[in-house]
Design a protein around this motif. Structure first.
Motif, PDB file in Angstrom:
ATOM      1  N   TRP A   1       3.764  -4.078   8.808  1.00 16.65           N
ATOM      2  CA  TRP A   1       2.879  -4.248  10.005  1.00 16.65           C
ATOM      3  C   TRP A   1       1.869  -5.484  10.043  1.00 16.65           C
ATOM      4  CZ3 TRP A   1       3.937  -0.007   7.183  1.00 16.65           C
ATOM      5  CH2 TRP A   1       4.110   1.105   7.676  1.00 16.65           C
TER       6      TRP A   1
ATOM      7  N   ALA B   1      -6.872  -2.906   3.733  1.00 15.97           N
ATOM      8  CA  ALA B   1      -7.268  -3.757   4.811  1.00 15.97           C
ATOM      9  C   ALA B   1      -8.613  -4.432   4.175  1.00 15.97           C
ATOM     10  CB  ALA B   1      -7.643  -3.124   5.886  1.00 15.97           C
TER      11      ALA B   1
ATOM     12  N   GLU C   1       0.431   5.587   1.538  1.00 16.99           N
ATOM     13  CA  GLU C   1       0.039   6.148   2.741  1.00 16.99           C
ATOM     14  C   GLU C   1      -1.323   6.497   2.727  1.00 16.99           C
ATOM     15  OE1 GLU C   1       2.562   9.967   3.181  1.00 16.99           O
ATOM     16  OE2 GLU C   1       3.997   8.723   3.897  1.00 16.99           O
TER      17      GLU C   1
ATOM     18  N   TYR D   1      -1.755  -6.635  10.163  1.00 22.07           N
ATOM     19  CA  TYR D   1      -3.076  -5.973  10.002  1.00 22.07           C
ATOM     20  C   TYR D   1      -3.896  -6.413  11.470  1.00 22.07           C
ATOM     21  CZ  TYR D   1      -3.286  -4.775   5.169  1.00 22.07           C
ATOM     22  OH  TYR D   1      -2.979  -4.131   4.126  1.00 22.07           O
TER      23      TYR D   1
ATOM     24  N   ARG E   1       0.524  -5.961   6.164  1.00 19.37           N
ATOM     25  CA  ARG E   1       0.677  -4.785   5.316  1.00 19.37           C
ATOM     26  C   ARG E   1       2.296  -4.386   5.090  1.00 19.37           C
ATOM     27  NH1 ARG E   1      -0.845   1.503   7.033  1.00 19.37           N
ATOM     28  NH2 ARG E   1      -0.527   2.325   4.996  1.00 19.37           N
TER      29      ARG E   1
ATOM     30  N   THR F   1       1.018  -1.229   0.140  1.00 24.60           N
ATOM     31  CA  THR F   1      -0.032  -0.128  -0.073  1.00 24.60           C
ATOM     32  C   THR F   1       0.939   1.333   0.069  1.00 24.60           C
ATOM     33  OG1 THR F   1      -0.002   0.310   2.276  1.00 24.60           O
ATOM     34  CG2 THR F   1      -1.516  -1.367   1.598  1.00 24.60           C
TER      35      THR F   1
ATOM     36  N   SER G   1      -3.990   4.319   1.424  1.00 26.58           N
ATOM     37  CA  SER G   1      -4.694   3.365   1.611  1.00 26.58           C
ATOM     38  C   SER G   1      -3.799   2.153   2.154  1.00 26.58           C
ATOM     39  CB  SER G   1      -4.913   2.911   0.115  1.00 26.58           C
ATOM     40  OG  SER G   1      -5.585   1.477   0.135  1.00 26.58           O
ATOM     41  N   SER G   2      -5.113   1.584   3.081  1.00 31.63           N
ATOM     42  CA  SER G   2      -4.364   0.341   3.823  1.00 31.63           C
ATOM     43  C   SER G   2      -4.476  -0.845   3.452  1.00 31.63           C
ATOM     44  CB  SER G   2      -4.928   0.355   5.279  1.00 31.63           C
ATOM     45  OG  SER G   2      -6.200   0.046   5.138  1.00 31.63           O
TER      46      SER G   2
END
Length: 326
Positions: A119, A90, A85, A121, A112, A83, A87-88
């Motif tokens: 990270w 998710a 900054e 999720y 992510r 992704t 859009s995640s």
């Protein structure tokens, strides 16, 4: 490097290895990696939908992705959202995870990735997943050294790697090859049958020379490459070459080289051969790019449409090894 040869010891290793499974560094993408008995067996990518995509469309896409993954011989998957900054990713990652669980396929990680950090999720423990993310540069360097090669910076760079390369030498050599074929037709006994036989025999010799040359680490000169590209435009020669296409890196190099050098209207069959050998060696992204080149050159080419369906449906190369019903 085969997917099944890789072993990963941590989530950071998983993130670092993904570009080597795809052949390029993904951006704005969902990536699904499948495992069997801790070996990495399958990797696929698709674009993330825009942030304002209706949930029903996201769910429909997730169902399709899960169905493709279910066809693979795997026992667990890892999901990645690549992704920026804004859009995640998710929504699609979660929807695919739910769809896979509905099919009984365990999801081991949902990660992510943005720039050089990642990270989890689902993790809320800042000791494990700090807000700034976790770096994986050390693991990336380790995987790069293990692989022994670099990957493309983007899918666009991968596409460019098989784009036509203009060469005056190949232009002249292809014109000579055209005349050589015309001369063959002129001296062959009247009737289509004898000429087709001559073309097939010449094609078999040209394919044999190319396979032997690249297997030994060599290349074709312009005259040889041009003659092969002209002959491959004939169905019998294309079929002969396809029957000898295999899961070998040197064959990927052969057909990639010929595809780049061939005159545009002669690119369809070299592109099909590249797509097939890339698929056989687990290079799905390269196979998809090659299929696009084949269909651009000849939109009616049936074998190119068949390979496109194979890639879209996620049929694994191992399907060729399964015993057929009598």
């Amino acid at each position: 490097m085969s997917l099944s040869d890789l072993r990963v010891a941590s989530p950071a290793h998983l993130v670092a290895v993904v570009p080597y499974l795809l052949g390029f560094h993904p951006r704005d993408s969902l990536v699904v990696v499948g495992r069997r008995e801790h070996a990495l067996m399958f990797a696929a990518r698709r674009d993330l939908p825009p942030a304002d995509t209706p949930f029903a469309e996201v769910a429909e896409a997730a169902q399709h992705i899960a169905a493709v993954v279910a066809r693979q011989a795997i026992d667990a998957v890892i999901l990645f959202g690549y992704t920026d900054e804004r859009s995640s990713g998710a929504a699609l990652v979660a929807a695919v995870g739910d769809a896979l669980l509905d099919l009984g396929i365990p999801v081991r990680e949902q990660l992510r990735v943005a720039d050089d950090r990642f990270w989890c999720y689902l993790c809320t423990d800042e000791g494990c997943c700090p807000p700034a993310g976790r770096p994986f540069d050390a693991e990336a360097a380790e995987i790069r050294q293990t692989a022994g090669f670099s990957v493309f910076d983007s899918r666009e760079a991968l596409v460019a790697s098989v784009a036509p390369v203009e060469s005056e030498g190949m232009r002249v050599a292809t014109a000579v090859a055209d005349r050589r074929l015309e001369e063959m037709a002129a001296r062959t006994e009247a009737g289509a049958g004898p000429l087709l036989g001559e073309i097939r025999r010449a094609g078999a010799r040209a394919v044999g020379v190319a396979l032997a040359r690249y297997r030994d680490g060599g290349t074709l000169d312009d005259d040889e490459a041009a003659w092969l590209s002209v002959l491959l435009a004939h169905d019998s020669v294309g079929e002969y070459a396809l029957n000898r296409a295999d899961a070998a890196g040197w064959q990927v190099a052969l057909w990639s080289d010929l595809l780049r050098r061939a005159r545009p209207e002669l690119a369809a069959m070299p592109a099909v051969l590249l797509a097939f050998t890339a698929w056989r060696t687990g290079q799905g992204a390269l196979a998809a790019v090659a299929v696009d080149r084949a269909l651009d050159a000849d939109p009616s080419l049936g074998i190119a449409h068949l390979l496109d369906d194979v890639l879209t449906d996620g049929i694994p190369p191992s399907a060729l090894d399964r015993p057929r019903a009598a």
